[in-house]
Design a protein around this motif. Sequence first.
Motif, short mmCIF file in Angstrom:
data_model
loop_
_atom_site.label_atom_id
_atom_site.label_comp_id
_atom_site.label_asym_id
_atom_site.label_seq_id
_atom_site.Cartn_x
_atom_site.Cartn_y
_atom_site.Cartn_z
N PRO A 221 40.25 48.83 30.28
CA PRO A 221 38.70 49.27 29.83
C PRO A 221 38.00 49.08 31.10
CG PRO A 221 39.78 47.86 28.31
CD PRO A 221 40.77 47.77 29.43
N GLN A 222 36.79 50.04 31.19
CA GLN A 222 35.93 49.70 32.48
C GLN A 222 35.50 48.40 32.85
OE1 GLN A 222 32.46 52.53 31.98
NE2 GLN A 222 32.12 52.61 34.03
N LYS A 223 35.40 48.33 34.03
CA LYS A 223 35.05 46.74 34.53
C LYS A 223 35.85 45.65 33.97
CE LYS A 223 30.11 48.38 35.07
NZ LYS A 223 28.69 48.20 34.82
N LEU A 224 36.78 45.83 33.40
CA LEU A 224 37.49 44.76 32.85
C LEU A 224 38.76 44.39 34.16
CD1 LEU A 224 38.61 42.72 30.89
CD2 LEU A 224 40.31 44.41 30.05
N ASN A 225 38.57 43.10 34.55
CA ASN A 225 39.56 42.56 35.50
C ASN A 225 40.06 41.41 34.83
OD1 ASN A 225 40.78 41.73 37.55
ND2 ASN A 225 39.21 41.45 38.90
N PRO A 226 41.10 41.53 34.05
CA PRO A 226 41.85 40.45 33.39
C PRO A 226 42.32 39.26 34.24
CG PRO A 226 43.46 42.37 33.64
CD PRO A 226 42.21 42.59 33.82
N ILE A 227 41.91 38.00 33.74
CA ILE A 227 42.47 36.87 34.49
C ILE A 227 43.56 36.16 33.85
CG2 ILE A 227 41.56 34.87 34.99
CD1 ILE A 227 38.95 35.63 35.17
N VAL A 228 44.54 35.90 34.51
CA VAL A 228 45.76 35.03 34.00
C VAL A 228 45.88 33.77 34.66
CG1 VAL A 228 48.53 35.27 34.30
CG2 VAL A 228 46.94 37.30 33.65
N LEU A 229 46.26 32.96 33.95
CA LEU A 229 46.71 31.62 34.43
C LEU A 229 47.87 31.42 35.17
CD1 LEU A 229 44.63 28.87 34.24
CD2 LEU A 229 46.31 28.07 32.42
N GLY A 230 47.85 31.36 36.54
CA GLY A 230 49.03 31.48 37.16
C GLY A 230 49.01 31.08 38.67
N LYS A 231 50.00 31.53 39.20
CA LYS A 231 49.93 31.50 40.78
C LYS A 231 49.95 32.62 41.67
CE LYS A 231 52.17 27.97 43.95
NZ LYS A 231 50.78 27.55 44.32
N LYS A 232 48.94 33.11 42.11
CA LYS A 232 48.85 34.51 42.73
C LYS A 232 49.92 35.02 43.74
CE LYS A 232 45.86 37.38 45.40
NZ LYS A 232 44.56 37.50 46.04
N ASP A 233 50.51 33.91 44.61
CA ASP A 233 51.76 34.42 45.31
C ASP A 233 52.91 34.62 44.28
OD1 ASP A 233 50.25 33.96 47.28
OD2 ASP A 233 50.99 31.96 48.04
#
Length: 345
Positions: A221-233
């Motif tokens: 959906p527009q402008k949605l940037n989902p955030i996940v609890l995690g480790k980026k690498d």
Amino acid sequence: MKSDPHTLFDNFDLLIDDGLILVDPNGEVVRANQSSLSTLGERIINQPLEYYLRHPDINQAIDNIKEFGETSPLTYLRYDDVQHEYVVKFAPFPDDHCLVRMNDVTARISFDKIRSEFVANVSHELRSPLTTLTGFIETLQTTAADDPKARIEFLAIMREEAGRMQRLVDSLLSLSRVESQEHLHPNDDVQMTDVVKEVYDLMTHRAAQCGMRIELINNLPQKLNPIVLGKKDELSEVLHNLLENAIKYGYQNSTVKFILETDEPKKMVQISVVNSGEGIDEIHLPRLTERFYRVDKARTRKLGGTGLGLAIVKHIVNRHRGRLQITSERGGETVFTVYFPIIGA
């Protein structure tokens, strides 16, 4: 003062987690803890043990305990939903009773088997390039010592084989790291749109080298940037491995779809990698995440695969409380999809 076998049994039960069974002089079960009841059934009480613990030497073992005070342990296999293996030990008890201890060693044996197979697989994977390197080194030191053309050709092959070993070692180290940390849930806030874009930018050139292209499809959906609890690498490593696989096994001049969307009912971010290639038979799909499992061993090695990439993906996905789904059609599309829970969803 005479010891009561029932009281002694209760004292042992407090100290031992294994299955415990108290057998009277007639070979009948008079007491059993919950672990043994769960294994053999509630009906064993006041019944001969041989009816439920089916082993040809069970009565002889109990007789040896009464007569000699000792006997050798027995190995007992039981088939329920899966096969379990027990080591059954016997000890003399007051009033000619016998204490039977059932130690479930299934997990230990399975671990030993996995470890043994893992060592054998690693040894096999390293032996081939090492043999190649040794052979070319010996040739360069003898018959090809003064042959510039052969030297250039052999050194190129040696470099390729050394690179193959380096990739294997790197994958083994990565797998060891993620396996050791699988039970520890990461707690950084990771913006998945950023991760997807960075991996896409990194892999676009790799695809072009193979005559392929990656199409990034953002269905969020527009402008949605989902955030996940995690480790980026680690999340980047998952997507990198999936795209690398799609490029290796896709048809030349084809397009790999890299799709970002959400699974709204389950509050998950959903990332799919879709390629067009030979496909994978359904029988192989459940085993793709096993270490060193290959559908086509010769082709995988030719393409530089280590057989560990999807095992690494599985453990990272598990660590992030996610899920991996694989579907494939022969001669059609193969789809790898990972799901991760969204924070605050």
